[in-house]
Write a protein that holds these residues in place. Structure first.
Motif, PDB file in Angstrom:
ATOM      1  N   VAL B  34      56.033  31.452  44.447  1.00 34.46           N
ATOM      2  CA  VAL B  34      57.266  31.553  45.191  1.00 34.46           C
ATOM      3  C   VAL B  34      58.421  31.845  44.381  1.00 34.46           C
ATOM      4  O   VAL B  34      58.242  32.209  43.237  1.00 34.46           O
ATOM      5  CB  VAL B  34      57.506  30.157  45.881  1.00 34.46           C
ATOM      6  CG1 VAL B  34      56.246  29.738  46.629  1.00 34.46           C
ATOM      7  CG2 VAL B  34      57.669  29.179  44.746  1.00 34.46           C
ATOM      8  N   SER B  35      59.775  31.960  44.841  1.00 30.89           N
ATOM      9  CA  SER B  35      60.776  32.498  44.299  1.00 30.89           C
ATOM     10  C   SER B  35      61.231  31.324  43.638  1.00 30.89           C
ATOM     11  O   SER B  35      61.135  29.940  44.054  1.00 30.89           O
ATOM     12  CB  SER B  35      61.993  32.973  45.238  1.00 30.89           C
ATOM     13  OG  SER B  35      62.435  31.857  46.088  1.00 30.89           O
ATOM     14  N   ARG B  36      62.201  31.384  42.342  1.00 28.17           N
ATOM     15  CA  ARG B  36      62.704  30.397  41.661  1.00 28.17           C
ATOM     16  C   ARG B  36      63.625  29.401  42.600  1.00 28.17           C
ATOM     17  O   ARG B  36      63.589  28.204  42.404  1.00 28.17           O
ATOM     18  CB  ARG B  36      63.584  30.975  40.509  1.00 28.17           C
ATOM     19  CG  ARG B  36      64.195  30.016  39.511  1.00 28.17           C
ATOM     20  CD  ARG B  36      65.259  30.337  38.428  1.00 28.17           C
ATOM     21  NE  ARG B  36      66.291  30.878  39.348  1.00 28.17           N
ATOM     22  CZ  ARG B  36      67.245  30.118  39.696  1.00 28.17           C
ATOM     23  NH1 ARG B  36      67.159  28.816  39.746  1.00 28.17           N
ATOM     24  NH2 ARG B  36      68.225  30.770  40.460  1.00 28.17           N
ATOM     25  N   GLN B  37      64.328  30.074  43.554  1.00 29.11           N
ATOM     26  CA  GLN B  37      65.158  29.330  44.380  1.00 29.11           C
ATOM     27  C   GLN B  37      64.501  28.490  45.194  1.00 29.11           C
ATOM     28  O   GLN B  37      65.026  27.389  45.525  1.00 29.11           O
ATOM     29  CB  GLN B  37      65.915  30.438  45.340  1.00 29.11           C
ATOM     30  CG  GLN B  37      67.200  31.219  44.821  1.00 29.11           C
ATOM     31  CD  GLN B  37      66.518  32.435  44.225  1.00 29.11           C
ATOM     32  OE1 GLN B  37      65.531  32.492  44.055  1.00 29.11           O
ATOM     33  NE2 GLN B  37      67.584  33.333  43.826  1.00 29.11           N
ATOM     34  N   SER B  38      63.311  28.783  45.421  1.00 26.48           N
ATOM     35  CA  SER B  38      62.325  27.814  46.324  1.00 26.48           C
ATOM     36  C   SER B  38      62.002  26.246  45.355  1.00 26.48           C
ATOM     37  O   SER B  38      62.291  25.429  46.049  1.00 26.48           O
ATOM     38  CB  SER B  38      61.197  28.485  46.694  1.00 26.48           C
ATOM     39  OG  SER B  38      61.283  29.635  47.449  1.00 26.48           O
ATOM     40  N   ASN B  40      63.862  25.513  43.008  1.00 33.00           N
ATOM     41  CA  ASN B  40      65.173  24.590  42.912  1.00 33.00           C
ATOM     42  C   ASN B  40      65.467  24.046  44.227  1.00 33.00           C
ATOM     43  O   ASN B  40      65.881  22.748  44.171  1.00 33.00           O
ATOM     44  CB  ASN B  40      66.459  25.778  42.664  1.00 33.00           C
ATOM     45  CG  ASN B  40      67.563  24.886  42.612  1.00 33.00           C
ATOM     46  OD1 ASN B  40      67.743  24.284  41.920  1.00 33.00           O
ATOM     47  ND2 ASN B  40      68.655  25.393  43.252  1.00 33.00           N
ATOM     48  N   ALA B  41      65.317  24.502  45.412  1.00 30.41           N
ATOM     49  CA  ALA B  41      65.481  23.796  46.759  1.00 30.41           C
ATOM     50  C   ALA B  41      64.601  22.523  46.901  1.00 30.41           C
ATOM     51  O   ALA B  41      64.975  21.721  47.302  1.00 30.41           O
ATOM     52  CB  ALA B  41      65.220  24.635  47.605  1.00 30.41           C
ATOM     53  N   PRO B  49      58.894  20.862  50.833  1.00 29.85           N
ATOM     54  CA  PRO B  49      57.715  21.805  50.932  1.00 29.85           C
ATOM     55  C   PRO B  49      56.557  21.517  52.181  1.00 29.85           C
ATOM     56  O   PRO B  49      56.357  20.321  52.603  1.00 29.85           O
ATOM     57  CB  PRO B  49      57.115  21.567  49.619  1.00 29.85           C
ATOM     58  CG  PRO B  49      57.327  20.101  49.310  1.00 29.85           C
ATOM     59  CD  PRO B  49      58.669  19.922  49.988  1.00 29.85           C
ATOM     60  N   LEU B  53      51.896  23.991  50.015  1.00 32.49           N
ATOM     61  CA  LEU B  53      52.705  23.726  48.842  1.00 32.49           C
ATOM     62  C   LEU B  53      52.566  22.528  47.982  1.00 32.49           C
ATOM     63  O   LEU B  53      52.480  22.607  46.856  1.00 32.49           O
ATOM     64  CB  LEU B  53      54.105  24.437  49.401  1.00 32.49           C
ATOM     65  CG  LEU B  53      54.984  24.802  48.156  1.00 32.49           C
ATOM     66  CD1 LEU B  53      54.485  25.947  47.135  1.00 32.49           C
ATOM     67  CD2 LEU B  53      56.395  25.230  48.525  1.00 32.49           C
TER      68      LEU B  53
END
Lengths: 151, 71
Positions: B34-38, B40-41, B49, B53
């Motif tokens: 997944v993205s780094r922003q994911s 972080n979120a 999640p 996930l």
């Protein structure tokens, strides 16, 4: 849209941005082409009704041709739908959906504002033809801002 | 970190687990796909999640889901 999403894109996202950019370009070109000049795009997309008026086309043909403007919009919806189905990152999916909602909100707000101005000043403005462009642009900018907020 | 959803509150210790392994958010994001922003979120409790996930996180950290997420 590509201007706002150059970096950190997966191949799927890059392909989707390119496809959407092509759609946006099609709507922009179709919207802003000057009528009266011979151009196949002008004959094929929103401004066609103006061309039809010039050549005295029948009402039925004009309506049928005007329906062609639906193509890029449906194309864009299909692109976004396919992207959402393929995107493995659920968080990014959520951001895209929120960005699209913002795009719709900005478009509706723009329509409302222009509608009031048109009535007030009794001056027509082809806002409906700009809706797709406005929505794509607002969605792209919203996505960038939303993603930035989770940096 | 905690997230308030109506009256339902979920907290997680992802940051601590990640720190124990000296992983950056980008490292964990790469393993999760997944993205780094994911990451972080999820870590900051701004995004809950999905179950798949959460299972993936549990597998990566070698813990049960309940050890990572709790009410």
């Amino acid at each position: 849209m590509a201007l706002f999403c150059k970096a950190q894109l997966t191949p799927l996202q890059r392909r989707t941005v390119l496809l959407l950019s092509a759609t946006l370009l099609l709507t922009v070109v179709g919207t802003f082409l000057v009528p009266g000049k011979p151009n196949p795009l002008l004959e094929a997309y929103p401004s066609l009704w103006r061309a039809a008026a010039v050549v005295h086309a029948s009402a039925g043909l004009t309506v049928a041709v005007a329906l062609l403007s639906v193509i890029p919009v449906l194309w864009a919806v299909a692109i976004v739908g396919r992207y959402l189905k393929s995107e493995p990152d659920e968080f990014i999916r959520m951001l895209v959906i929120r960005a699209v909602l913002w795009g719709v909100a900005v478009t509706m707000a723009g329509d409302a504002i222009v509608g009031v101005l048109m009535v007030t000043y009794k001056a027509p403005f082809p806002m409906a033809m700009l809706n797709a462009d406005l929505m794509f642009a607002a969605t792209g900018i919203s996505f960038r801002i939303l993603r930035w907020s989770y940096r | 970190m905690r997230v308030q959803q109506g009256e339902y509150t979920v907290k997680n210790n992802l940051r601590q687990l990640r720190a124990e392994r000296s992983w950056s958010q980008a490292d964990l994001a790469e393993q999760l796909g997944v993205s780094r922003q994911s990451v972080n979120a999820v870590e900051t409790g701004r995004f809950d999640p999905s179950l798949p996930l959460a299972f993936k996180l549990a597998r990566i950290f070698g813990r049960a889901i309940e050890d990572i997420f709790s009410e």
